[in-house]
Motif scaffolding. Structure first.
Motif, PDB file in Angstrom:
ATOM      1  N   SER A 296       0.849  -1.179   0.000  1.00  0.00           N
ATOM      2  CA  SER A 296       0.000   0.000   0.000  1.00  0.00           C
ATOM      3  C   SER A 296       0.888   1.234   0.000  1.00  0.00           C
ATOM      4  CB  SER A 296      -0.902  -0.010   1.241  1.00  0.00           C
ATOM      5  OG  SER A 296      -1.763   1.104   1.241  1.00  0.00           O
ATOM      6  N   TYR A 297       0.353   2.337  -0.471  1.00  0.00           N
ATOM      7  CA  TYR A 297       1.099   3.600  -0.477  1.00  0.00           C
ATOM      8  C   TYR A 297       0.134   4.747  -0.203  1.00  0.00           C
ATOM      9  CZ  TYR A 297      -0.877   4.224  -5.157  1.00  0.00           C
ATOM     10  OH  TYR A 297      -1.744   4.363  -6.199  1.00  0.00           O
ATOM     11  N   SER A 298       0.673   5.837   0.305  1.00  0.00           N
ATOM     12  CA  SER A 298      -0.124   7.047   0.533  1.00  0.00           C
ATOM     13  C   SER A 298       0.785   8.257   0.418  1.00  0.00           C
ATOM     14  CB  SER A 298      -0.820   7.006   1.900  1.00  0.00           C
ATOM     15  OG  SER A 298       0.126   6.817   2.940  1.00  0.00           O
ATOM     16  N   ILE A 299       0.231   9.366  -0.030  1.00  0.00           N
ATOM     17  CA  ILE A 299       0.980  10.606  -0.251  1.00  0.00           C
ATOM     18  C   ILE A 299       0.521  11.630   0.773  1.00  0.00           C
ATOM     19  CG2 ILE A 299       1.656  12.355  -1.922  1.00  0.00           C
ATOM     20  CD1 ILE A 299       2.386   9.544  -2.802  1.00  0.00           C
ATOM     21  N   HIS A 300       1.480  12.272   1.451  1.00  0.00           N
ATOM     22  CA  HIS A 300       1.154  13.222   2.516  1.00  0.00           C
ATOM     23  C   HIS A 300       1.923  14.527   2.309  1.00  0.00           C
ATOM     24  CE1 HIS A 300      -0.658   9.892   4.877  1.00  0.00           C
ATOM     25  NE2 HIS A 300       0.294   9.184   4.288  1.00  0.00           N
ATOM     26  N   SER A 301       1.285  15.617   2.690  1.00  0.00           N
ATOM     27  CA  SER A 301       1.940  16.917   2.639  1.00  0.00           C
ATOM     28  C   SER A 301       2.626  17.251   3.952  1.00  0.00           C
ATOM     29  CB  SER A 301       0.907  18.012   2.309  1.00  0.00           C
ATOM     30  OG  SER A 301       0.343  17.784   1.032  1.00  0.00           O
ATOM     31  N   ASN A 302       2.420  16.425   4.975  1.00  0.00           N
ATOM     32  CA  ASN A 302       3.041  16.635   6.276  1.00  0.00           C
ATOM     33  C   ASN A 302       4.437  16.035   6.280  1.00  0.00           C
ATOM     34  OD1 ASN A 302       3.765  16.699   9.005  1.00  0.00           O
ATOM     35  ND2 ASN A 302       1.653  16.479   9.675  1.00  0.00           N
ATOM     36  N   PRO A 303       5.473  16.784   6.650  1.00  0.00           N
ATOM     37  CA  PRO A 303       6.838  16.246   6.589  1.00  0.00           C
ATOM     38  C   PRO A 303       7.163  15.212   7.658  1.00  0.00           C
ATOM     39  CG  PRO A 303       6.872  18.477   7.463  1.00  0.00           C
ATOM     40  CD  PRO A 303       5.468  18.214   7.029  1.00  0.00           C
ATOM     41  N   THR A 304       6.384  15.145   8.752  1.00  0.00           N
ATOM     42  CA  THR A 304       6.692  14.203   9.825  1.00  0.00           C
ATOM     43  C   THR A 304       5.935  12.894   9.621  1.00  0.00           C
ATOM     44  OG1 THR A 304       4.929  15.119  11.209  1.00  0.00           O
ATOM     45  CG2 THR A 304       7.125  16.040  11.489  1.00  0.00           C
ATOM     46  N   ASP A 305       6.597  11.781   9.986  1.00  0.00           N
ATOM     47  CA  ASP A 305       5.984  10.464   9.818  1.00  0.00           C
ATOM     48  C   ASP A 305       4.937  10.160  10.885  1.00  0.00           C
ATOM     49  OD1 ASP A 305       7.531   9.926   7.598  1.00  0.00           O
ATOM     50  OD2 ASP A 305       9.096   8.891   8.708  1.00  0.00           O
ATOM     51  N   THR A 306       5.036  10.804  12.041  1.00  0.00           N
ATOM     52  CA  THR A 306       4.195  10.454  13.193  1.00  0.00           C
ATOM     53  C   THR A 306       2.712  10.487  12.860  1.00  0.00           C
ATOM     54  OG1 THR A 306       5.882  11.500  14.578  1.00  0.00           O
ATOM     55  CG2 THR A 306       3.802  10.932  15.629  1.00  0.00           C
ATOM     56  N   PRO A 311      -3.704   7.377   8.902  1.00  0.00           N
ATOM     57  CA  PRO A 311      -4.331   7.485   7.570  1.00  0.00           C
ATOM     58  C   PRO A 311      -3.785   6.476   6.575  1.00  0.00           C
ATOM     59  CG  PRO A 311      -2.983   9.434   8.070  1.00  0.00           C
ATOM     60  CD  PRO A 311      -3.128   8.668   9.330  1.00  0.00           C
ATOM     61  N   HIS A 312      -2.501   6.118   6.707  1.00  0.00           N
ATOM     62  CA  HIS A 312      -1.934   5.121   5.795  1.00  0.00           C
ATOM     63  C   HIS A 312      -2.588   3.751   6.011  1.00  0.00           C
ATOM     64  CE1 HIS A 312       1.087   3.105   3.320  1.00  0.00           C
ATOM     65  NE2 HIS A 312       1.161   2.198   4.277  1.00  0.00           N
ATOM     66  N   LEU A 313      -2.746   3.366   7.276  1.00  0.00           N
ATOM     67  CA  LEU A 313      -3.372   2.073   7.572  1.00  0.00           C
ATOM     68  C   LEU A 313      -4.863   2.085   7.227  1.00  0.00           C
ATOM     69  CD1 LEU A 313      -1.614   1.106  10.914  1.00  0.00           C
ATOM     70  CD2 LEU A 313      -1.307   0.035   8.687  1.00  0.00           C
ATOM     71  N   GLU A 314      -5.517   3.224   7.363  1.00  0.00           N
ATOM     72  CA  GLU A 314      -6.921   3.309   6.965  1.00  0.00           C
ATOM     73  C   GLU A 314      -7.068   3.110   5.459  1.00  0.00           C
ATOM     74  OE1 GLU A 314      -9.880   3.708   8.733  1.00  0.00           O
ATOM     75  OE2 GLU A 314      -8.546   3.104  10.370  1.00  0.00           O
ATOM     76  N   LYS A 315      -6.123   3.629   4.693  1.00  0.00           N
ATOM     77  CA  LYS A 315      -6.136   3.406   3.246  1.00  0.00           C
ATOM     78  C   LYS A 315      -5.870   1.937   2.929  1.00  0.00           C
ATOM     79  CE  LYS A 315      -4.771   6.604   0.443  1.00  0.00           C
ATOM     80  NZ  LYS A 315      -5.896   6.742  -0.520  1.00  0.00           N
ATOM     81  N   PHE A 316      -4.983   1.322   3.700  1.00  0.00           N
ATOM     82  CA  PHE A 316      -4.713  -0.116   3.568  1.00  0.00           C
ATOM     83  C   PHE A 316      -6.011  -0.900   3.769  1.00  0.00           C
ATOM     84  CE2 PHE A 316      -1.377  -3.455   3.897  1.00  0.00           C
ATOM     85  CZ  PHE A 316      -2.170  -4.524   4.300  1.00  0.00           C
ATOM     86  N   LYS A 317      -6.749  -0.541   4.811  1.00  0.00           N
ATOM     87  CA  LYS A 317      -8.006  -1.221   5.115  1.00  0.00           C
ATOM     88  C   LYS A 317      -9.038  -0.988   4.010  1.00  0.00           C
ATOM     89  CE  LYS A 317     -11.400  -1.689   8.855  1.00  0.00           C
ATOM     90  NZ  LYS A 317     -11.781  -1.210  10.208  1.00  0.00           N
ATOM     91  N   GLU A 318      -9.052   0.216   3.472  1.00  0.00           N
ATOM     92  CA  GLU A 318      -9.972   0.544   2.384  1.00  0.00           C
ATOM     93  C   GLU A 318      -9.682  -0.298   1.143  1.00  0.00           C
ATOM     94  OE1 GLU A 318     -10.783   4.394  -0.514  1.00  0.00           O
ATOM     95  OE2 GLU A 318     -10.026   4.722   1.513  1.00  0.00           O
ATOM     96  N   ASN A 319      -8.408  -0.568   0.890  1.00  0.00           N
ATOM     97  CA  ASN A 319      -8.031  -1.335  -0.296  1.00  0.00           C
ATOM     98  C   ASN A 319      -8.333  -2.827  -0.161  1.00  0.00           C
ATOM     99  OD1 ASN A 319      -7.087   0.987  -1.486  1.00  0.00           O
ATOM    100  ND2 ASN A 319      -4.954   0.637  -0.964  1.00  0.00           N
ATOM    101  N   TYR A 320      -8.042  -3.394   1.018  1.00  0.00           N
ATOM    102  CA  TYR A 320      -8.101  -4.848   1.179  1.00  0.00           C
ATOM    103  C   TYR A 320      -9.214  -5.328   2.103  1.00  0.00           C
ATOM    104  CZ  TYR A 320      -3.503  -4.328  -0.905  1.00  0.00           C
ATOM    105  OH  TYR A 320      -2.464  -3.986  -1.741  1.00  0.00           O
ATOM    106  N   GLY A 321      -9.902  -4.410   2.759  1.00  0.00           N
ATOM    107  CA  GLY A 321     -10.985  -4.806   3.647  1.00  0.00           C
ATOM    108  C   GLY A 321     -10.536  -5.245   5.023  1.00  0.00           C
TER     109      GLY A 321
END
Length: 519
Positions: A296-306, A311-321
């Protein structure tokens, strides 16, 4: 004896073949281009087809354009003009395109417009194909991020702090004239008090300027410099404030953005050729991998990973259920909010916190060279805590008792509760000034919930499984970024805007997975 003539293989450039050659004859059986062709042919692209108009001119087939684009990204060909040229000259592209010759405008329009909203579906389908083949598992996700430079001018920056300073200077100029106008008005009439400027917007500034103009109108005794300044303020300030308001709306919760790509934020790039950590407009790209395949991948405008993990894992869940059962990440993700989310979703959190590596070095019998030494022996985390009496013991053995709670809200809206403990009689203590430097009795703030999460993470990371996961993370997710940025020289996006950048990274992720599949 006659000199023997050299022998050459038969060469006849205009020789015709009885049976014409097929382009398929020139493609090796195990070539990656065949894998791309096979994989894309298995995908369901009906939703992409439906996005095309049902009437009008005939379009190039989207499946063909998709194959050409992915093969281009597989071979470091990112320019639409170079892809156009390859379709005319390169036998692999000619075979994929079926001898179609799309121009660069068609290729670029398909990439930046037609794939919008569909690239992630295509990527997910390909991952699911590889899962069925047994190459990938979504049970464990190794997560990391990197910063990729945006296609933006590095000198077209807008900073939130600069806007605030400009607005304050504008208010100061108005208040100076207001004070002058008030001194003049006392001789004739009372001037109302100036606005409080709690909210510096167009209406507030305009009303203040109108009041000043009315107060100083037709007064022959006004200083010419004040007149000129008021004239300039009347002409420039309303439009400037409107511009600042628009910029603040674009900034939202960010500290900066680029005028040439409003979604890009100025970040410190590690790959700066001057090795100076120069700020450049860029995006924070997050990926989760397994066996060096991108899940999975996601693009963010926030420079910090924290703030990107949830949101990245929520996108993961959206893709695979479903969510992965285990997440492995470095210390950049070790926040209370992230630990709370992972626990609520029943995900094993192999996630370091910010002091984990330092603690491991201190416990080691052979600390690494140049490792950080403990120069703060009296910090709150080193004080003894007595559960029964709910108090801490200061370095001099005195009790520090609970005095109340502090509620803090993070930038993402997450609420943290910290307990405060205070010592007594610090003024005459021989360690005063060493133990703490604040005036009065020492007060500490303790986040017990975060301490609990850190203890859990420490125990999990130091199990045999945890140690294996930590080692695996380094050559799983970091290798993928290294391959894309170093080996395939992708360090700067070609498209502008977050949506288009996501399309470009989606093509890169598909290419990476097919490249790995073909290896």
């Amino acid at each position: 004896m006659a000199k023997q003539a050299p022998r050459f293989k038969y060469y006849a450039q205009n020789q015709m073949s009885l049976i014409p050659h097929s382009l398929d004859d020139f493609i090796p059986k195990l070539h990656p281009v065949r894998i791309i062709n096979t994989v894309i042919d298995k995908l369901d692209l009906e939703s992409l087809y439906d996005s095309y108009a049902k009437c009008g001119g005939v379009s190039y087939h989207p499946k063909m354009l998709l194959k050409v684009l992915i093969y281009g990204y597989l071979n470091n060909v990112y320019s639409s003009r170079k892809l156009e040229q390859a379709c005319l000259e390169n036998v692999h592209y000619m075979w994929l395109s079926g001898m179609s010759y799309p121009d660069h405008n068609t290729i670029n329009r398909f990439r930046s417009s037609k794939l919008k909203g569909y690239i992630e579906q295509i990527f997910t389908q390909i991952v699911e194909l590889f899962i069925e083949e047994g190459f990938i598992s979504i049970e464990e996700a190794y997560i990391d991020g990197t910063k990729i430079e945006a296609n933006a001018n590095k000198f077209t920056f807008v900073w939130k702090k600069a806007i605030a300073n400009y607005k304050e200077k504008m208010v100061q100029q108005i208040l100076e004239i207001w004070g002058y106008a008030d001194s003049i008005a006392r001789q004739e009439s009372e001037l109302p008090p100036p606005p409080d400027f709690k909210k510096i917007d167009v209406d507030t500034i305009t009303q203040a300027i109108d009041t000043l103009n009315a107060a100083l109108k037709d007064n022959p005794d006004i200083d010419q410099k004040v007149k000129n300044k008021l004239k300039y303020i009347t002409k420039e300030y309303p439009s400037k404030i409107k511009e600042y308001q628009e910029q603040e709306a674009t900034l939202d919760d960010r500290n900066s953005y680029s005028k040439t790509d409003n979604d890009a934020t100025f970040m410190r790039m590690k790959e700066d050729h001057m090795d100076s950590g120069f700020l450049k407009a860029g995006y924070n790209v997050q990926i989760s991998t397994n066996n060096q395949y991108i899940l999975s991948y996601s693009i963010h405008s926030n420079p910090t990973d924290t703030t990107t993990l949830i949101p990245h894992l929520e996108k993961f869940k959206e893709n695979y259920g479903v969510l992965p059962t285990a997440v492995i990440a470095d210390a950049g993700y070790g926040s209370q909010e992230n630990y709370t989310y992972l626990e609520s979703e029943d995900i094993a959190a192999f996630v370091k916190y910010n002091t984990f590596d330092q603690e491991q070095e201190q416990l080691s019998k052979k600390p690494r060279k140049n490792s950080k030494q403990d120069t703060k022996p009296f910090t709150a985390d080193k004080l003894f805590y007595q559960h029964n009496g709910d108090y801490f013991v200061c370095p001099m053995g005195q009790q520090m008792h609970y005095i109340g709670d502090i509620i803090r809200t993070t930038t993402t809206g997450f609420i943290q509760t910290l307990k405060q403990y205070q010592a007594k009689n610090c003024q005459g203590c021989p360690l005063n000034g060493i133990c703490h430097k604040a005036k009065g009795n020492r007060t500490i703030e303790i986040n017990f919930e975060l301490q609990r999460y850190r203890k859990q993470a420490n125990e999990l990371l130091n199990t045999k499984k945890g140690i294996d996961k930590r080692k695996q993370r380094c050559h799983d997710v970091e290798t993928v970024f290294g391959n894309i940025k170093q080996n395939h020289r992708f360090r700067r996006f070609m498209l502008r805007g977050k949506e288009k950048v996501a399309i470009e990274w989606g093509l890169l992720a598909i290419a990476q997975n097919i490249r790995k599949r073909a290896a």
